[in-house]
Every structure is written in C-alpha cells, then in structure tokens.
Write a protein that holds these residues in place. Structure first.
Motif, mmCIF file in Angstrom:
data_model
loop_
_atom_site.group_PDB
_atom_site.id
_atom_site.type_symbol
_atom_site.label_atom_id
_atom_site.label_comp_id
_atom_site.label_asym_id
_atom_site.label_seq_id
_atom_site.Cartn_x
_atom_site.Cartn_y
_atom_site.Cartn_z
ATOM 1 N N GLU A 30 -6.642 -0.656 -2.628
ATOM 2 C CA GLU A 30 -7.226 0.186 -1.581
ATOM 3 C C GLU A 30 -6.611 1.577 -1.578
ATOM 4 O O GLU A 30 -7.321 2.576 -1.396
ATOM 5 C CB GLU A 30 -7.035 -0.493 -0.227
ATOM 6 N N PHE A 56 -12.626 -5.203 -3.103
ATOM 7 C CA PHE A 56 -11.821 -4.423 -2.172
ATOM 8 C C PHE A 56 -11.736 -2.946 -2.551
ATOM 9 O O PHE A 56 -11.438 -2.110 -1.705
ATOM 10 C CB PHE A 56 -10.405 -5.009 -2.090
ATOM 11 N N ALA A 57 -11.974 -2.643 -3.825
ATOM 12 C CA ALA A 57 -11.905 -1.256 -4.297
ATOM 13 C C ALA A 57 -12.876 -1.079 -5.459
ATOM 14 O O ALA A 57 -12.463 -0.837 -6.593
ATOM 15 C CB ALA A 57 -10.478 -0.902 -4.705
ATOM 16 N N GLU A 106 -8.685 5.113 -2.148
ATOM 17 C CA GLU A 106 -8.629 6.176 -1.146
ATOM 18 C C GLU A 106 -8.246 7.520 -1.756
ATOM 19 O O GLU A 106 -8.658 8.574 -1.259
ATOM 20 C CB GLU A 106 -7.629 5.800 -0.047
ATOM 21 N N LYS A 108 0.831 -1.205 0.000
ATOM 22 C CA LYS A 108 0.000 0.000 0.000
ATOM 23 C C LYS A 108 0.865 1.254 0.000
ATOM 24 O O LYS A 108 0.574 2.227 -0.702
ATOM 25 C CB LYS A 108 -0.928 -0.012 1.219
#
Length: 353
Positions: free
Chosen positions: A220, A239-240, A224, A195
């Motif tokens: 992710e 997840f995204a 964001e 990440k």
C-alpha cells in the motif's frame, strides 16, 4: 440356543467396536503467530487448514495471533492434553516450546514450520522460498529506474537473511548496478510499522519495495507513492493493483494433506522436509500487466530451470558485502549452510542485526 445368543452378543459387540472405530475423529490443531486475516503468512497456512477441515471424520481447531515463547507452550500443552493427534506450529519461535511439549506427550505428532529441531514425535518442515525470492528479484531488477530497491524485513534470522540474499542475486542477474536497502521492523505482523518501514525506504529513493512481512502494508505504501512493489506469502495484487509486480507465494495444501494422511494411516516418521518449486510448495503469483512480456518470459524460463534442477540459486561465486568470496566458483552450498546463513551478499545495504 445358548450358542446362538452368545454369537449374537459377540456380533453386537464387534459391530459396536466397528462403529466406534469408524466414528473416531482425527483431531488436528493449527497455531498461528498472526491473524488468519493477515492476507499473508498465516492466511496461506489457513488455506491448507480449511482443506483438511473439509475431510470426513476430522476435528480441526486453530488459534491465531499466539505469541512465541511461553504463550505458545501453553497452547501446545492444552492441545496435547486434549489428545490431539496432530499439531502444526507455524512460527520459528514456536520451536523450543513445541519440542518441550512433544517430549511430554509422545502420542501426539507435532510438526514445526521453519525450524531445525526434531524428536521421535516432532518433525520440522519448510519451503525453499529463496527460489521464488530469486525470481521476484529478477522482476524487481528489471523494473527499477533508480537502481535502489527497498526490502522491509521482520527479524534478522537465517530464513529472512537467506531470502534477502536470494532476492538480491536475482536483481543482480538482470541489473548488476542495482542495490537492495534493508530496514528491520522486528515484528512479523504490524501493518502500521511495516508501512512506515516501506516509507523510510521510499524516502531514500527506492522505487520497488519488497518485503518479508505478513501484511500488505508495504504494498500500500508503494502504491501511494506511485512506485512498484513485490508481495509475499500470497498474491497481494488486490491491495495495490497499480504497484504489485509479483509475489513469492506459498501453497501448503498438498504437503499438509500428505502429513495428515501419514499420521492417519500410521506411516508418519519424524524428519526434516524442505520442498521447493519442484514440489509445488513455493512459486510465483501471476505477474502484473505492467511487467513487459520479455521480462515475464525470462523469469519463467529461469523458473523452469530451477524446477528441473538445471539452475541452483546460490551457486558460486557469491561474495559478501565486504567482497569476500563466501561460496566458491561453481560450488553449491549444502542445506546446512543455507539454513544457518547469517551474512549479506554484495549489493545489500544494511546490517544483519
């Protein structure tokens, strides 16, 4: 009377042998470098493992998060000593430990994923993921606005370098002005580090993040920041969902079933297998709703060409970062060249170390 008794005893003995033969179970082992819950590489292999486990007369065991090197050798030795019929090792760094073990236990069939060494009772296999990588690059190149794409990568080995190059060629096929920036994490599975790698690429203007990592961490990070992402191994859209454009994915079940059956019926032979889209080992996940219909159509048309053999990724001319022609115009590199690829194509920003 004596003859009748002898025949009865013989019949019972034969029946006993037959029952024992019928009850003999195939013992199959799987060894993973990351947790099966990674939603990525190991999870994709474990889907195939579960399919084999569902078969009758089979005993299946898996070990997850096994380090490459000495740790993996101990695991392979333990399975071989317990007379496993078939053992799959699913990480590049398992190659030499598996080969060493295979030479000591000729009655066990060993299968190594992503390597190139073999022996009489050890084969190797992989998939032409670069084909799906190329297609995902076409999607990414069509969706970027900054013309900067980020690629979070594990280790600078040929497998990963080849994937980055294929992705970049796919990007350039639809957007020659775009560049692909690479950051190395030096880990297969570390969600936090992956990440952070994605964030470092987002900080320099990347608006699409791709990855050769096992976790959805980069996905992710992209969501964001409100940008797009390209997954890997499995469909990571859950997840995204707002960021996930598409993912190059694995489907190991048909191949693992084929290997299992060949060992079971005694027809297995050592060798190297490198299947692609045509054989169903690699493919694309469904594309997200944010991908325009015309982009989807263009990508799927190229997918069909690859599947039929009408389009071959890495057909020349292909230049390296310095502008030197590495693959001549119209030339198609041999598999050995692809398997040993250690240079970046033009359009990649980063080093192969």
């Amino acid at each position: 009377m004596r003859k009748v008794l002898v025949l009865l005893v013989l019949s019972l003995l034969v029946a006993g042998v037959s029952v024992q033969a019928a009850e003999k179970k195939m013992k199959v082992g799987f060894v993973y470098v990351s947790p099966v819950g990674d939603a990525g590489w190991s999870y994709a292999h474990d889907v195939a493992r579960q399919a084999i486990e569902a078969l009758p007369n089979v005993e299946v065991k898996y070990l997850e998060a096994v380090n490459e090197g000495a740790d993996s050798e101990r695991v392979f030795l333990n399975m071989a000593r317990k007379k496993y019929d078939l053992v799959f090792g699913t990480s590049f760094g398992y190659m030499d430990p598996m080969l060493k073990t295979a030479k000591k236990f000729p009655n066990t069939v060993f299968m190594h994923c992503s390597g190139y060494k073999s022996s009489e009772n050890m084969g190797n296999y992989f998939g032409r993921m670069y084909q799906a990588r190329y297609l995902s690059g076409m999607v990414a190149g069509s969706m970027t606005k900054s013309n900067v794409l980020g690629y979070v990568a594990a280790f600078p080995i040929p497998e990963v370098i080849r994937g980055i190059n294929a992705f970049t060629l796919g990007v350039q096929a639809v957007n020659p002005d775009a560049e692909v920036r690479v950051v190395w994490t030096k880990t297969w599975y570390d969600p936090a580090k992956e990440k952070e790698g994605a964030k470092s690429l987002l900080d320099v203007g990347a608006d699409v993040i791709a990855q050769h990592q096992d976790s959805p961490g980069p996905q992710e990070a992209a969501q964001e920041r409100g940008v797009y992402s390209i997954g890997y191994n499995t469909d990571m859209s859950q997840f995204a969902p707002k960021a996930h454009l598409v993912a190059p994915v694995w489907n190991w079940t048909p191949y693992y079933m084929e290997v299992f059956n060949s060992v079971k019926d005694g027809t297995w032979k050592t060798g190297s297998t490198w299947n692609g889209i045509a054989e169903g080992v690699v493919d694309l996940s469904p594309m997200g709703d944010m991908v325009p219909a015309d982009v989807k159509a263009q990508v799927m048309a190229r997918r069909d060409e690859i599947k039929k053999g009408d389009y071959i990724v890495f057909t020349g001319p292909v230049k390296d970062q310095a502008g030197t022609v590495r693959i001549a115009d119209g030339a198609v590199p041999a598999d050995g060249e692809l398997l040993g690829m250690d240079w970046f194509v033009k359009g990649v920003v980063g080093t192969t170390e």
